[in-house]
Design a protein around this motif. Sequence first.
Motif, mmCIF file in Angstrom:
data_model
loop_
_atom_site.group_PDB
_atom_site.id
_atom_site.type_symbol
_atom_site.label_atom_id
_atom_site.label_comp_id
_atom_site.label_asym_id
_atom_site.label_seq_id
_atom_site.Cartn_x
_atom_site.Cartn_y
_atom_site.Cartn_z
ATOM 1 N N CYS A 41 1.027 -1.061 0.049
ATOM 2 C CA CYS A 41 -0.014 0.004 -0.127
ATOM 3 C C CYS A 41 0.958 1.293 0.280
ATOM 4 O O CYS A 41 1.822 1.246 0.860
ATOM 5 C CB CYS A 41 -0.798 0.145 1.190
ATOM 6 S SG CYS A 41 -1.682 1.491 1.438
ATOM 7 N N CYS A 47 0.311 3.487 3.552
ATOM 8 C CA CYS A 47 0.650 3.101 4.830
ATOM 9 C C CYS A 47 1.493 1.912 4.782
ATOM 10 O O CYS A 47 2.339 1.891 5.850
ATOM 11 C CB CYS A 47 -0.738 2.401 5.822
ATOM 12 S SG CYS A 47 -1.152 1.005 4.978
ATOM 13 N N CYS A 51 -6.508 -0.873 0.076
ATOM 14 C CA CYS A 51 -5.873 -0.250 1.246
ATOM 15 C C CYS A 51 -5.562 1.144 1.247
ATOM 16 O O CYS A 51 -5.955 2.000 1.823
ATOM 17 C CB CYS A 51 -4.859 -1.138 1.863
ATOM 18 S SG CYS A 51 -4.147 -0.644 3.334
ATOM 19 N N ALA A 52 -4.947 1.310 0.000
ATOM 20 C CA ALA A 52 -4.493 2.628 -0.404
ATOM 21 C C ALA A 52 -5.791 3.682 -0.426
ATOM 22 O O ALA A 52 -5.533 4.691 -0.089
ATOM 23 C CB ALA A 52 -3.726 2.694 -1.911
ATOM 24 N N CYS A 86 -6.951 4.225 3.062
ATOM 25 C CA CYS A 86 -5.862 5.024 3.925
ATOM 26 C C CYS A 86 -6.192 6.436 3.482
ATOM 27 O O CYS A 86 -6.211 7.347 4.331
ATOM 28 C CB CYS A 86 -4.663 4.690 3.555
ATOM 29 S SG CYS A 86 -4.181 2.915 4.385
#
Length: 42
Positions: free
Chosen positions: A7, A10, A23-24, A27
Amino acid sequence: MARLYRCGECGLRFPNPALARQCASWCRTHRSCNLELLRQAV
Ligand SMILES: [Zn+2]
């Protein structure tokens, strides 16, 4: 060794690019960790 996808936000690593992208985007919008995604991180 399997390829891992990171990602960009994070730095968590995932076994597939779809998870890393999820996830990206999480985040970026929530600025916190998604537990569902964390559970799948490597
Ligand atoms: Zn992330």
